[in-house]
Design an enzyme around this catalytic site. Structure first.
Site, PDB file in Angstrom:
ATOM      1  N   ARG A 124       8.002  83.366  -4.027  1.00 37.08           N
ATOM      2  CA  ARG A 124       9.986  84.066  -3.120  1.00 37.08           C
ATOM      3  C   ARG A 124       9.845  84.001  -1.187  1.00 37.08           C
ATOM      4  NH1 ARG A 124      13.680  82.234  -5.053  1.00 37.08           N
ATOM      5  NH2 ARG A 124      14.118  81.903  -2.777  1.00 37.08           N
ATOM      6  N   LYS A 158      19.269  81.051  20.272  1.00 36.66           N
ATOM      7  CA  LYS A 158      20.266  82.058  19.196  1.00 36.66           C
ATOM      8  C   LYS A 158      20.010  81.711  17.548  1.00 36.66           C
ATOM      9  CE  LYS A 158      24.766  81.392  21.771  1.00 36.66           C
ATOM     10  NZ  LYS A 158      26.017  81.140  21.580  1.00 36.66           N
ATOM     11  N   LYS A 168      22.815  82.347  34.510  1.00 34.40           N
ATOM     12  CA  LYS A 168      24.279  81.973  33.636  1.00 34.40           C
ATOM     13  C   LYS A 168      25.510  83.200  33.984  1.00 34.40           C
ATOM     14  CE  LYS A 168      23.564  81.586  29.039  1.00 34.40           C
ATOM     15  NZ  LYS A 168      23.284  81.587  28.024  1.00 34.40           N
ATOM     16  N   GLU A 187      24.063  77.082  34.415  1.00 35.38           N
ATOM     17  CA  GLU A 187      25.340  77.083  33.576  1.00 35.38           C
ATOM     18  C   GLU A 187      26.452  77.000  34.774  1.00 35.38           C
ATOM     19  OE1 GLU A 187      24.834  80.019  30.035  1.00 35.38           O
ATOM     20  OE2 GLU A 187      27.150  80.396  30.390  1.00 35.38           O
ATOM     21  N   ASP A 241      29.244  74.787  31.150  1.00 31.76           N
ATOM     22  CA  ASP A 241      29.560  76.169  29.456  1.00 31.76           C
ATOM     23  C   ASP A 241      30.920  75.208  29.126  1.00 31.76           C
ATOM     24  OD1 ASP A 241      29.225  77.481  27.886  1.00 31.76           O
ATOM     25  OD2 ASP A 241      30.273  79.012  29.633  1.00 31.76           O
TER      26      ASP A 241
END
Lengths: 287, 287, 287, 287, 287, 287
Positions: free
Chosen positions: C96, C133, C165, C197, C218
């Site tokens: 598994r 992410k 950002k 960004e 962005d």
């Protein structure tokens, strides 16, 4: 030196390597992974130390290591210390970790040997000892290098010997030395030695009454050390404690401290002021 | 410096302490566990570094730490850097670990600052950078001390910047520089800079054609560095790479390397040849 | 992809296995531990990824692994990817864990390859890049799968490239972009690229003045991206930054974003919205 | 869900954070570390899951967390789920880790709830269960999300229930089902249930004779499941095993599987094919 | 006992708890998490030991602990040792771990105290010492319980004292005792004591010539121990080593071994044959 | 017993060894590292257990292990259980760790077998089961020894079976048994059995109405157990739960508890009151 099975050191060595590899060696993806021969070469004279660990680490990576010189042997500039055979990628990726370790430990062993030689030349039987002034995380490796250089590791940790210092005495008020040495007799494990640091001749005399196994003369002048040796001789006939001198002793001043009756000279600088011994790793050829 | 939450450094610091504590502090069982005030005192002039970590570690042990001087500040012999308030046992038990860390890191910061000052005096805009020649297990802490001293950490690890060295080129045969720089363009992540080490002016000229972000002149003579500066100026008008010089530069010779056009001077000795800055921890009184 | 020695991945893989084994495989005690041959078989078409890790893990368990197909190769339903020979118990117990890893990573590689193909068909030279992410704990493995699929890993971690950002800018008040890009020039390590960004064309123009290595548009509309491409061309002749577009791009919309001048398309979905590629492990016979 | 003290999850969550922080957040050094308020905001409708873990992690970093919505609650686009108060640097540094975790787990909970709703609408009492097809390293978290969504975690690990599958039977030759179910009776701990996977109606009938607690109909057609339900009813009056159906069931086909007599529908896709639920973290203002 | 900061024991205690919690306490999900008061109550007379650790662990879990009785105090059946205030779930979940630890350690302390009492009654000054015959993983805790009971921990590990045993001598051939004791003088660290095990009076006499700090009479008859005491007295006037007796001594036979001249009686059974002292944890009321 | 791959146990065993080795075996440095043969010899009759783990650990250290007797076999005083061939240093260094493990586990297996034999002699089909009253850190090993001795491990951890005890019921007020058994039906995973502890016949009757899989009669008198058996027979015809008796059962009283209808007798003493079985390790000769 204290025996530890290879497998138990392996994990620490892999951690050293991981610190450098992180998310992977991104330069390495630009070169082929081919069989090569590489040499670890001395670039200075001294005492080699750490190849035992290099061999363990590299074998974990699948590299064959031929030790031409072992930990503790004298090396000259240009000596080939190790011959490696294996794939190019693991060799390149571990190069810096290996060099950092061997250079640091050989620096310690070389410096220690220098002090030990000075004692040998004096004909006296004095031990050169390290302290706990080691680089965080490297206690075992640095003490190992001291032993390889001919020195004594002294305490490995706070569990190792009872060592009473100024800050301990400050907590006990009047008659601190008496109080703590009596308590040590009563409460400390029979399996441990007691070492007490004294700051002057008065403290020395008090300490001698309680026959600790070791007395450390902390930052004593040469003059006072000589006086101390007489006091010790007079007071403790059968049960003379070991006498350790410590504090600000360097290669420039050590000769003055080589005094009959002194048993141990301990030096923080053995491990905290390390000049690395230079080595390089050269890929010689495709094997 | 790169931000890391306290909690994430805590574990490493506790590990440093554990190395010394082992099965417990056997001397400590002979003294009372009473509230005390203790000072961390400078015994040499220099730049203090590491008190941030000491504060984290001691607070984990329940000791209140008052920072009178912060990482990066100049200190003079006798300055009280930290004032500790807490129980005597945890203070005594962590004393050596704390001192080992602060002395080592302050040694690095002090040395780095000395080099940075020399650059500042020259009026040129050159970066003093560390290398990966750090003590195994201490990469983060030693680079931190370099930054505190005013230097640049350079690569934290092999994942950090593509840095092509002699041993890489040896694996690629003829036209190694061309081959690897082309491959880097194609295969390396756009997010990474490329740094290439060249051994001589011929290699420099080849490297310049492929506009890597950084070129390192390895072990160049002063004479050749000056020639190199001219070549760089001529060839790469708009896209001049950063020029890094490295190899055997010491405090005695650095002045010669402060040459217009050089962007970075990188020094292994910043982290591998550390003379610690001396501190002591004194229990002052019962609080 | 970034090179990591097998031994360093082994520990993570063993941890994955441990999560499933816990106090032991209680079904396994009902079957004999006999030599068997088993196959890892593709049940869907796509790109295989993760067999490198499976091989490492299974060899730790004493199972011989024959890789018929390697990470990055195209597979068809029914293809035998690995042939395992070893005892039945370790094969059953690790089944598994192996499948979970290979299915997840092959899903990522397959999806990445699909995007890369679209770019190739356009004839433009645009990079398909991942983001941070990723699934917690799987950063290395998922980025590896992106690389295997032909994509760029982008930043491995917060230590990897300076990426400014919206939330960073909010902390700086007026003229945030100017302030932070100037500060980056002065304080960031020379070894790192700067990526910023921007939310609109005004911000883009400001950013361009400070020549960061990368500018990320962005959530720009297709229309604005095209305008942006013109602005970039006009302003930065010699020193054009890399242009990254990001935000809500899917397989349905990507074609619109394949615009000349764009250098990078980054996609969170490469790693956060994974449809696994189906595989099964079949015990074929007693060996 | 199974109770675990916060402290025991903390370590795993810190590890997730470490993966992203690595050698430190190098963008963060360009912004001030000031008190801010930040919101975690839903960008899609669904079921929120993971805020319990976010709260634990952020509190470790010294951030105050106000949970406006709890794990398991329905959320709408624009809902503020968490309000954070603390220093800007730890919030920025943990932002991605937090979002990755919450988006992944909320994706699982949302999908699970959707299946559970379908069952509820049918009026039947069928359990929606997960499998061990989880992302490596995330078993605990993903099963937690299934429970939050209203599903059953099924086996946490191989130690959890005896589950006999095709590969086990292959090792036992003729009469494998009889052999293994008899052995289970004799050798397995009385504290464990026995679950056996059958491939067809013949196997089902054999299995029924040995009254295992659970029988899983693997990849049965709807037609065969209905036949199976009759067989079960007929044979096992007093001691009816739980009937689990599994294999290729999706949101498009599940309605067909909602058949009287079925007790459990288990779905690998609950955890292996996750579409994350979108959230964003917005720094709102200086607090 | 050797001082260790709480934080350093915490991790080991959490590991003990994790062993029991695994994937979570599944019974606990059926009860409310309400504030309760609970008592740890003695169910037998003896010496309590381990509440120090219980307090550390429970406080990590957010439970307030009021110690009514401390490690080392005598307890009677029915005594309330600890009063806990906190949420019901963490109390229920940690109940077994706490009881297992306290019962085991109190068993050791109680047994040790019984032996120590026998010595006290004799009026002789003999140390009751543990050995390294401890349960794997529990060395620190079990030796702690011996100290709490009034015993001496003896060696914590193989790094602690040089202890030469039969198997060592077998490796050295003729004159093994002479050889190894000479070597110890020369090579062992000055900071360590030397303990040698002798099998008979001949070996004892040889050992005495080299003045090791401790001599252990292994499995000597009472008769031979008495003879040995005479020999020791005669030979070593000023420098009498500590005499340790060991081997097959039980509570039934110990009285015979309380012989003048014997310094230490060491007993493997202190830690390897533990009858736990019974305690129970009772939830008293909602607080 | 539950299958665990060797590699996963290795790490725990190495940790056991590390606890003893610490900074290295300092006695070992005084003896040569030569090839030897050594035997592990039984010094008492009983059931051997733990040699499987010894073999794993010693092979990690490079020692060849020949198992003459396997876990679960009967041994007589003087039997050679293992023959080791390897270097003297790793054998000496691991000697104590090996003996501590084998002696403890063989003690458990021997005691368990004695109870199992008593059941066999009665002709009844009753299971002898362990509890969670294990030594902290040794759960896996001690339950393994119980299985080797012929017993049932019962719950490995709190995740393993729902086991409702007195302290749980106290939290639920009136009708606690009804409440919790209903809740268990609704909320607990279908994959788990439910075990409930009852204190008297009234509670037993209530519990029987909800057909939990197991009912534990806690501290019942022999008389009440017999009554209980009748009640169970009467009430639950088709769906009789397993009946477990527990509480203060010893080798002296067990015969009374061997009552028709009882399915399980669980004994905390199997793992918490262990008398080790004696073994010695003898270096036989240089190989």
């Amino acid at each position: 030196m204290a025996y530890i099975p290879k497998k138990l050191i392996e994990q620490k060595l892999i951690q050293f390597l991981k610190e450098d590899i992180d998310y992977g060696d991104i330069t390495n993806e630009l070169v082929p992974n081919i069989p090569v021969i590489a040499n670890l070469i001395a670039k200075q004279d001294g005492i080699v130390c750490g190849v035992k660990f290099v061999k363990i680490l590299l074998e974990v990576l699948g590299i064959h290591v031929n030790c031409l010189l072992k930990d503790g042997e004298s090396i000259k500039t240009g000596d080939i210390v190790l011959e490696l055979r294996g794939k190019s990628k693991p060799i390149l990726t571990s190069e810096r970790t290996i060099l950092n370790l061997v250079m640091h430990l050989s620096g310690i062993a070389t410096q220690t040997r220098m002090f030990v030689k000075k004692i040998e030349q004096s004909g006296l039987d004095i031990i050169i000892a390290a302290t706990r002034k080691t680089t965080p995380g490297l206690r075992y490796f640095e003490k190992y290098a001291v032993i390889i250089g001919g020195g004594d590791p002294h305490r490995w940790s706070l569990s190792d010997t009872i060592l009473i210092k100024e800050n301990h005495l400050k907590l006990l008020g009047d008659k601190a030395i008496e109080t703590i040495l009596k308590k040590a007799k009563k409460k400390a494990s029979f399996s441990k030695k007691v070492d007490i640091e004294v700051e002057n001749l008065v403290e020395l005399k008090i300490a001698l009454k309680f026959s600790p196994e070791i007395i450390m003369l902390d930052d004593f002048s040469i003059h006072d050390i000589k006086k101390a040796m007489k006091i010790v001789q007079d007071i403790s006939k059968h049960d003379k404690p070991l006498i350790e001198v410590s504090g600000g002793i360097s290669k420039h001043t050590i000769d003055d401290y080589i005094i009959p009756g002194v048993n141990i000279i301990s030096l923080g600088s053995l491990t905290h002021s390390v000049t690395p011994l230079d080595f390089s790793l050269k890929i010689k050829e495709r094997s």
